[in-house]
Design a protein around this motif. Sequence first.
Motif, PDB file in Angstrom:
ATOM      1  N   THR A  18     -39.040 -35.541  43.325  1.00 13.67           N
ATOM      2  CA  THR A  18     -40.484 -35.440  43.082  1.00 13.67           C
ATOM      3  C   THR A  18     -40.770 -35.224  41.605  1.00 13.67           C
ATOM      4  O   THR A  18     -41.679 -35.812  41.029  1.00 13.67           O
ATOM      5  CB  THR A  18     -41.070 -34.280  43.899  1.00 13.67           C
ATOM      6  N   LEU A  19     -39.956 -34.322  40.946  1.00 12.90           N
ATOM      7  CA  LEU A  19     -40.146 -34.051  39.519  1.00 12.90           C
ATOM      8  C   LEU A  19     -39.865 -35.294  38.703  1.00 12.90           C
ATOM      9  O   LEU A  19     -40.610 -35.622  37.766  1.00 12.90           O
ATOM     10  CB  LEU A  19     -39.230 -32.906  39.083  1.00 12.90           C
ATOM     11  N   THR A  20     -38.785 -36.025  39.047  1.00 15.62           N
ATOM     12  CA  THR A  20     -38.459 -37.251  38.315  1.00 15.62           C
ATOM     13  C   THR A  20     -39.555 -38.293  38.487  1.00 15.62           C
ATOM     14  O   THR A  20     -39.954 -38.959  37.524  1.00 15.62           O
ATOM     15  CB  THR A  20     -37.125 -37.817  38.804  1.00 15.62           C
ATOM     16  N   HIS A  21     -40.056 -38.382  39.689  1.00 18.44           N
ATOM     17  CA  HIS A  21     -41.130 -39.329  39.938  1.00 18.44           C
ATOM     18  C   HIS A  21     -42.395 -38.949  39.166  1.00 18.44           C
ATOM     19  O   HIS A  21     -43.083 -39.805  38.590  1.00 18.44           O
ATOM     20  CB  HIS A  21     -41.419 -39.391  41.448  1.00 18.44           C
ATOM     21  N   ALA A  22     -42.652 -37.632  39.104  1.00 26.86           N
ATOM     22  CA  ALA A  22     -43.839 -37.176  38.375  1.00 26.86           C
ATOM     23  C   ALA A  22     -43.687 -37.451  36.890  1.00 26.86           C
ATOM     24  O   ALA A  22     -44.637 -37.881  36.219  1.00 26.86           O
ATOM     25  CB  ALA A  22     -44.053 -35.680  38.626  1.00 26.86           C
ATOM     26  N   GLN A  23     -42.457 -37.192  36.352  1.00 19.90           N
ATOM     27  CA  GLN A  23     -42.241 -37.462  34.941  1.00 19.90           C
ATOM     28  C   GLN A  23     -42.368 -38.953  34.643  1.00 19.90           C
ATOM     29  O   GLN A  23     -42.980 -39.349  33.649  1.00 19.90           O
ATOM     30  CB  GLN A  23     -40.856 -36.965  34.516  1.00 19.90           C
ATOM     31  N   ALA A  24     -41.777 -39.765  35.526  1.00 18.23           N
ATOM     32  CA  ALA A  24     -41.882 -41.211  35.317  1.00 18.23           C
ATOM     33  C   ALA A  24     -43.328 -41.668  35.423  1.00 18.23           C
ATOM     34  O   ALA A  24     -43.780 -42.542  34.673  1.00 18.23           O
ATOM     35  CB  ALA A  24     -41.021 -41.933  36.351  1.00 18.23           C
ATOM     36  N   GLN A  25     -44.046 -41.008  36.291  1.00 26.45           N
ATOM     37  CA  GLN A  25     -45.442 -41.382  36.442  1.00 26.45           C
ATOM     38  C   GLN A  25     -46.262 -40.931  35.225  1.00 26.45           C
ATOM     39  O   GLN A  25     -47.141 -41.650  34.782  1.00 26.45           O
ATOM     40  CB  GLN A  25     -46.005 -40.757  37.727  1.00 26.45           C
ATOM     41  N   TRP A  26     -45.927 -39.766  34.692  1.00 23.41           N
ATOM     42  CA  TRP A  26     -46.730 -39.284  33.569  1.00 23.41           C
ATOM     43  C   TRP A  26     -46.306 -39.936  32.263  1.00 23.41           C
ATOM     44  O   TRP A  26     -47.135 -40.160  31.379  1.00 23.41           O
ATOM     45  CB  TRP A  26     -46.705 -37.754  33.529  1.00 23.41           C
ATOM     46  N   PHE A  68     -45.050 -38.114  18.489  1.00 25.71           N
ATOM     47  CA  PHE A  68     -45.887 -37.042  19.029  1.00 25.71           C
ATOM     48  C   PHE A  68     -47.279 -37.549  19.374  1.00 25.71           C
ATOM     49  O   PHE A  68     -47.847 -37.161  20.399  1.00 25.71           O
ATOM     50  CB  PHE A  68     -45.990 -35.896  18.012  1.00 25.71           C
ATOM     51  N   GLU A  69     -47.829 -38.403  18.559  1.00 25.90           N
ATOM     52  CA  GLU A  69     -49.196 -38.857  18.788  1.00 25.90           C
ATOM     53  C   GLU A  69     -49.323 -39.679  20.073  1.00 25.90           C
ATOM     54  O   GLU A  69     -50.255 -39.459  20.869  1.00 25.90           O
ATOM     55  CB  GLU A  69     -49.675 -39.671  17.584  1.00 25.90           C
ATOM     56  N   GLU A  77     -51.742 -29.348  33.573  1.00 28.20           N
ATOM     57  CA  GLU A  77     -50.801 -30.435  33.322  1.00 28.20           C
ATOM     58  C   GLU A  77     -50.879 -30.907  31.872  1.00 28.20           C
ATOM     59  O   GLU A  77     -49.864 -31.204  31.240  1.00 28.20           O
ATOM     60  CB  GLU A  77     -51.094 -31.597  34.276  1.00 28.20           C
ATOM     61  N   LYS A  78     -52.068 -30.949  31.320  1.00 29.33           N
ATOM     62  CA  LYS A  78     -52.225 -31.353  29.919  1.00 29.33           C
ATOM     63  C   LYS A  78     -51.524 -30.359  28.984  1.00 29.33           C
ATOM     64  O   LYS A  78     -50.824 -30.756  28.049  1.00 29.33           O
ATOM     65  CB  LYS A  78     -53.703 -31.452  29.566  1.00 29.33           C
ATOM     66  N   THR A  79     -51.737 -29.077  29.260  1.00 33.65           N
ATOM     67  CA  THR A  79     -51.130 -28.047  28.413  1.00 33.65           C
ATOM     68  C   THR A  79     -49.611 -28.126  28.465  1.00 33.65           C
ATOM     69  O   THR A  79     -48.923 -28.059  27.432  1.00 33.65           O
ATOM     70  CB  THR A  79     -51.604 -26.652  28.855  1.00 33.65           C
ATOM     71  N   ALA A  80     -49.054 -28.266  29.665  1.00 33.38           N
ATOM     72  CA  ALA A  80     -47.599 -28.361  29.800  1.00 33.38           C
ATOM     73  C   ALA A  80     -47.070 -29.622  29.141  1.00 33.38           C
ATOM     74  O   ALA A  80     -46.003 -29.597  28.488  1.00 33.38           O
ATOM     75  CB  ALA A  80     -47.231 -28.324  31.288  1.00 33.38           C
ATOM     76  N   ALA A  81     -47.800 -30.746  29.283  1.00 35.35           N
ATOM     77  CA  ALA A  81     -47.345 -31.997  28.683  1.00 35.35           C
ATOM     78  C   ALA A  81     -47.390 -31.933  27.159  1.00 35.35           C
ATOM     79  O   ALA A  81     -46.484 -32.427  26.474  1.00 35.35           O
ATOM     80  CB  ALA A  81     -48.211 -33.150  29.193  1.00 35.35           C
ATOM     81  N   LEU A  82     -48.423 -31.320  26.584  1.00 36.26           N
ATOM     82  CA  LEU A  82     -48.511 -31.186  25.121  1.00 36.26           C
ATOM     83  C   LEU A  82     -47.390 -30.309  24.581  1.00 36.26           C
ATOM     84  O   LEU A  82     -46.843 -30.571  23.503  1.00 36.26           O
ATOM     85  CB  LEU A  82     -49.877 -30.616  24.734  1.00 36.26           C
ATOM     86  N   ALA A  83     -47.054 -29.245  25.307  1.00 34.40           N
ATOM     87  CA  ALA A  83     -45.928 -28.401  24.895  1.00 34.40           C
ATOM     88  C   ALA A  83     -44.633 -29.198  24.901  1.00 34.40           C
ATOM     89  O   ALA A  83     -43.775 -29.047  24.020  1.00 34.40           O
ATOM     90  CB  ALA A  83     -45.829 -27.179  25.809  1.00 34.40           C
ATOM     91  N   ALA A 107     -50.856 -39.742  25.944  1.00 28.56           N
ATOM     92  CA  ALA A 107     -50.523 -39.833  27.361  1.00 28.56           C
ATOM     93  C   ALA A 107     -50.809 -38.516  28.074  1.00 28.56           C
ATOM     94  O   ALA A 107     -51.270 -38.498  29.222  1.00 28.56           O
ATOM     95  CB  ALA A 107     -49.067 -40.224  27.531  1.00 28.56           C
ATOM     96  N   ALA A 108     -50.549 -37.384  27.395  1.00 28.59           N
ATOM     97  CA  ALA A 108     -50.793 -36.085  28.019  1.00 28.59           C
ATOM     98  C   ALA A 108     -52.271 -35.861  28.261  1.00 28.59           C
ATOM     99  O   ALA A 108     -52.660 -35.222  29.256  1.00 28.59           O
ATOM    100  CB  ALA A 108     -50.217 -34.973  27.138  1.00 28.59           C
TER     101      ALA A 108
END
Length: 209
Positions: free
Chosen positions: A24-32, A40-41, A55-61, A46-47
């Motif tokens: 599920t995590l791999t699928h979520a990462q592939a999806q995101w 970085f930009e 989710e935005k905060t975690a993705a930006l980190a 994408a985040a």
Amino acid sequence: MSVVVASRRAAPLLVATAGFFLLTLTHAQAQWWKRAPLDFESCADAAEKLPTKAEKTAALADCNAKFAGRRKPGGGYSYYDFLQDRSFDIAGPNPTPEEQKKIDEAYTAYLARERRSNEAAQATARQQREQQEQQARQLLQLQQVALRTDVERVPIPVERPKVQQTVGQRKGAPCTKGAFSCEWPRLSESLNDLKKLFNPTPSKPAKKG
């Protein structure tokens, strides 16, 4: 015995659950990610498309951890070192080993400059403190000298001279030649002699027998 059997039966279930979580995590990462970001930009863009704020905060980190460099307006990338409070030009989104070595060397030189600056500031402060102490000692010495001078300038009472005898000298005291007190007795005797010469004393009449 029943506990061991139960544990063995539960083990496949735990493995299946962990595998499902990883898939599920791999699928979520592939999806995101959808497509691996280049820097970085692009990662931050994408985040920002994620649905929830968490989710935005975690993705930006995650983007910040993956990419140290930032795009420059004119092209290329820059790396900001907060320890030195300065930026370095780098070729890609992350410093190469050679670029990282130069950044580390610059940080070592920065620490040396800071140490010399602190030592110079301490030396200047120490010199100023010594000058102030010396000036304070000199001022104290001047005050002591001025105090002694003021004490020496205070007039000491002078003993009043004894009143000189003008009527006559004490009996038996030597006379100064020409002094009125010494000449007056002789003048008085001479005047008495003149009075006797011009005014003789009448003789007493003889007693009758």
